[in-house]
Design a protein around this motif. Structure first.
Motif, PDB file in Angstrom:
ATOM      1  N   GLU A  12      -8.574  10.155  -1.955  1.00  0.00           N
ATOM      2  CA  GLU A  12      -8.766   8.979  -2.311  1.00  0.00           C
ATOM      3  C   GLU A  12      -7.295   8.371  -3.017  1.00  0.00           C
ATOM      4  O   GLU A  12      -6.734   9.114  -3.932  1.00  0.00           O
ATOM      5  N   SER A  13      -6.913   7.202  -2.814  1.00  0.00           N
ATOM      6  CA  SER A  13      -5.890   6.642  -3.436  1.00  0.00           C
ATOM      7  C   SER A  13      -5.653   5.385  -3.128  1.00  0.00           C
ATOM      8  O   SER A  13      -6.483   4.528  -2.272  1.00  0.00           O
ATOM      9  N   TRP A  14      -5.141   4.235  -4.146  1.00  0.00           N
ATOM     10  CA  TRP A  14      -5.092   2.918  -3.911  1.00  0.00           C
ATOM     11  C   TRP A  14      -4.349   2.484  -2.547  1.00  0.00           C
ATOM     12  O   TRP A  14      -4.535   1.330  -1.997  1.00  0.00           O
ATOM     13  N   GLY A  15      -3.587   3.320  -2.090  1.00  0.00           N
ATOM     14  CA  GLY A  15      -2.806   3.378  -0.832  1.00  0.00           C
ATOM     15  C   GLY A  15      -3.559   3.716   0.608  1.00  0.00           C
ATOM     16  O   GLY A  15      -2.937   3.819   1.675  1.00  0.00           O
ATOM     17  N   GLY A  16      -4.821   4.078   0.431  1.00  0.00           N
ATOM     18  CA  GLY A  16      -5.785   4.457   1.311  1.00  0.00           C
ATOM     19  C   GLY A  16      -5.847   6.102   1.600  1.00  0.00           C
ATOM     20  O   GLY A  16      -5.282   6.906   0.798  1.00  0.00           O
ATOM     21  N   SER A  17      -6.787   6.287   2.515  1.00  0.00           N
ATOM     22  CA  SER A  17      -7.151   7.626   2.760  1.00  0.00           C
ATOM     23  C   SER A  17      -7.151   7.813   4.153  1.00  0.00           C
ATOM     24  O   SER A  17      -7.326   6.975   5.180  1.00  0.00           O
TER      25      SER A  17
ATOM     26  N   PRO B 260       0.602  -1.274  -0.096  1.00  0.00           N
ATOM     27  CA  PRO B 260       0.022   0.205   0.015  1.00  0.00           C
ATOM     28  C   PRO B 260       0.807   1.195   0.000  1.00  0.00           C
ATOM     29  O   PRO B 260       0.216   2.275  -0.536  1.00  0.00           O
ATOM     30  N   SER B 261       2.007   1.347   0.449  1.00  0.00           N
ATOM     31  CA  SER B 261       2.922   2.606   0.584  1.00  0.00           C
ATOM     32  C   SER B 261       3.187   2.803  -0.679  1.00  0.00           C
ATOM     33  O   SER B 261       3.385   4.082  -1.233  1.00  0.00           O
ATOM     34  N   LEU B 262       3.486   1.694  -1.687  1.00  0.00           N
ATOM     35  CA  LEU B 262       3.790   2.173  -3.202  1.00  0.00           C
ATOM     36  C   LEU B 262       2.679   2.376  -4.056  1.00  0.00           C
ATOM     37  O   LEU B 262       2.766   3.271  -4.814  1.00  0.00           O
ATOM     38  N   ALA B 263       1.433   1.659  -3.578  1.00  0.00           N
ATOM     39  CA  ALA B 263       0.213   2.013  -4.504  1.00  0.00           C
ATOM     40  C   ALA B 263      -0.226   3.331  -4.082  1.00  0.00           C
ATOM     41  O   ALA B 263      -1.143   3.769  -4.961  1.00  0.00           O
ATOM     42  N   TYR B 264       0.051   3.933  -3.071  1.00  0.00           N
ATOM     43  CA  TYR B 264      -0.294   5.453  -2.541  1.00  0.00           C
ATOM     44  C   TYR B 264       0.000   6.280  -3.661  1.00  0.00           C
ATOM     45  O   TYR B 264      -0.583   7.493  -3.861  1.00  0.00           O
ATOM     46  N   LEU B 265       1.185   5.762  -4.213  1.00  0.00           N
ATOM     47  CA  LEU B 265       1.874   6.700  -5.356  1.00  0.00           C
ATOM     48  C   LEU B 265       1.662   6.727  -6.696  1.00  0.00           C
ATOM     49  O   LEU B 265       1.800   7.259  -7.574  1.00  0.00           O
ATOM     50  N   MET B 266       0.735   5.473  -6.602  1.00  0.00           N
ATOM     51  CA  MET B 266       0.405   5.080  -8.166  1.00  0.00           C
ATOM     52  C   MET B 266      -1.083   5.591  -8.314  1.00  0.00           C
ATOM     53  O   MET B 266      -1.340   5.512  -9.879  1.00  0.00           O
ATOM     54  N   ASN B 267      -1.847   6.081  -7.611  1.00  0.00           N
ATOM     55  CA  ASN B 267      -3.047   6.392  -7.811  1.00  0.00           C
ATOM     56  C   ASN B 267      -3.490   7.305  -6.926  1.00  0.00           C
ATOM     57  O   ASN B 267      -3.283   7.355  -5.739  1.00  0.00           O
ATOM     58  N   GLY B 268      -4.063   8.703  -7.377  1.00  0.00           N
ATOM     59  CA  GLY B 268      -4.439   9.804  -6.166  1.00  0.00           C
ATOM     60  C   GLY B 268      -3.494  10.591  -6.419  1.00  0.00           C
ATOM     61  O   GLY B 268      -2.426  10.586  -7.100  1.00  0.00           O
ATOM     62  N   ASN B 269      -3.758  11.758  -5.574  1.00  0.00           N
ATOM     63  CA  ASN B 269      -2.794  12.666  -5.168  1.00  0.00           C
ATOM     64  C   ASN B 269      -1.961  12.555  -3.918  1.00  0.00           C
ATOM     65  O   ASN B 269      -2.657  12.668  -2.847  1.00  0.00           O
ATOM     66  N   PRO B 270      -0.850  12.178  -4.009  1.00  0.00           N
ATOM     67  CA  PRO B 270      -0.029  11.876  -2.781  1.00  0.00           C
ATOM     68  C   PRO B 270       0.226  12.898  -1.913  1.00  0.00           C
ATOM     69  O   PRO B 270       0.502  12.597  -0.674  1.00  0.00           O
ATOM     70  N   ASP B 271       0.014  14.178  -2.467  1.00  0.00           N
ATOM     71  CA  ASP B 271       0.369  15.418  -1.410  1.00  0.00           C
ATOM     72  C   ASP B 271      -0.891  15.383  -0.641  1.00  0.00           C
ATOM     73  O   ASP B 271      -1.090  16.368   0.249  1.00  0.00           O
TER      74      ASP B 271
END
Length: 420
Positions: A256-261, A240-251
């Motif tokens: 919403e993102s693949w790595g959670g909210s 999930p730490s990587l997926a967080y950077l793959m989908n959504g706005n990591p800033d």
């Protein structure tokens, strides 16, 4: 042969739109799921600028565990390259793999610099117009050491940490960071990440005991190797730490993102018990618990291990803090009624017994002893409808699990050995 350093930390990095990442992992240590997460990372390595792979194990893991997976990657590299021409070479990945701490930090939370902690500092100081994402899949020892040695790097890094059980093992390093570097940009995912592991709402073909057979088996050296970890059953609790950077706005961790909210928190729960505790003493799950005891004056250095404490059938080191004081830290990874008992050659520290009760949610009721945090510390969401099997915030990931898994399945097709 010269090894290219395009993903290293020696050169300026300007104008790239790929996230800069450094992985700190306990691969090869107490949990085999990091091997699965590393295989996933390598199959998506063209999406990132990987600047470091740091071995920070609990148990027997070492840098060589990274290198063994990179070796499997090298066997599939030419086939993968046809579909993803910007994948880093195996030689490049080997050149940025470093050995980090092999022991937990002492009570104070830091110890001595390692090749891994020095590499974190070097990468964080690199001249770049992007922050360095430090994705921590295990303990925080090397990150804590890097922050101790070069606190100025805080302005250049963002951290996504898979906490939970890792917090229990790394509580001394965690408490050092929370106390001395509360202004760090940090996502502390204690339970949210379990949305990958809990697949109750997934289609049958994507469930953790079916995905390997349906999408990985018979696909390259990486596919063959994947079976060695949990017999191919999908866990990948660090992904999930990587997926967080793959989908959504990591800033924006609240989005919403693949790595959670996540939600912003302004304190980290901490309970200090002078002389012991009982089941009537409640703490938040994932809180820092400190027990302080009084004993004889010792002529040993502070932070020396002089007693042990058994908590929930596991042994933890206890430390001499100086001036007749002794202490130990712990973090419960779930709701529980726990017990402890000390053992030591020092009579005053031998056979002390007590208990505690940990309750959800994190971070729980405010206490004066809590660590105050800065403006950019985020953790698991509190809403009751986002819990999944008791795991706080896990539905913010599980809702995206199907999209994520199908995306990964397409990449495994690149390695199919006998396509129809």
């Amino acid at each position: 042969m010269l090894i290219p350093l395009i993903f290293g930390c020696q050169k300026a990095d300007k104008g790239t739109d790929k996230p800069r990442i450094l992985i700190s992992s306990d691969i090869g240590g107490t949990d085999p799921d990091d091997f699965q997460s590393l295989i996933h990372l390598l199959m998506y390595a063209d999406h990132f600028r990987i600047e470091g792979l740091v071995s920070s194990p609990f148990g027997g893991g070492r840098k060589e565990d990274f290198l063994n997976i990179i070796n499997q990657y090298s066997k599939d590299y030419e086939k993968l390259l046809k579909h993803a021409p910007s994948l880093p070479s195996p030689a490049t990945l080997e050149s940025i793999t470093k050995q980090g701490a092999v022991d937990a930090a002492p009570f104070r939370g830091y110890d001595e610099s390692t090749a891994g902690s020095d590499w974190i500092v070097s990468c964080a100081k690199k001249d770049s117009d992007q922050a360095l994402w430090v994705l921590v899949w295990g303990g925080l020892e090397d990150l804590a050491q890097a922050l101790h040695d070069a606190p100025e790097i805080k302005q250049n890094i963002k951290v996504y940490w898979i906490g939970g059980p890792n917090k229990k093992w790394s509580i001394n390093a965690y408490s050092y960071i929370a106390e001395h570097h509360p202004d760090l940009w940090m996502i502390e995912a204690n339970a949210t990440y379990r949305g990958w592991i809990i697949d109750q709402d997934s289609p049958e073909k994507l469930k953790k005991d079916q995905f390997y057979t349906n999408y990985i088996e018979g696909r390259g050296a990486l596919g063959r190797d994947f079976y060695h970890y949990l017999n191919g059953e999908i866990k990948m609790g660090d992904t999930p730490s990587l997926a967080y950077l793959m989908n959504g706005n990591p800033d924006d961790p609240t989005g919403e993102s693949w790595g959670g909210s996540f939600r912003k928190i302004n304190r980290s729960s901490r309970s200090i018990f002078e002389g012991g505790s009982t089941t009537s003493d409640t703490v938040a799950t994932y809180a820092t618990i400190e027990w302080h005891f009084i004993g004889p004056q010792l002529e040993v250095p502070e932070d020396s291990v002089v007693f042990q404490i058994e908590i929930q059938n596991q042994l933890w080191p206890g430390y001499y803090l100086g001036d007749n004081k002794y202490g130990v830290k712990y973090s419960p990874k779930k709701t529980e009624s726990g017990t402890y008992k000390t053992s030591s050659n020092i009579p005053q520290l031998n056979g002390l017994e007590g208990a505690y009760t940990s309750i959800a949610p994190w971070p729980g009721q405010a206490k004066p002893s809590d660590y105050p945090l800065g403006d950019h510390w985020y953790s698991d969401r509190l809403e009751a409808d986002l819990f999944l099997q008791g795991q706080q915030g896990a539905k913010t990931i599980s809702k995206h699990r199907e999209a994520f898994m199908l995306d990964w399945a397409e990449k495994w097709d690149w390695l199919e050995e006998n396509p129809n």
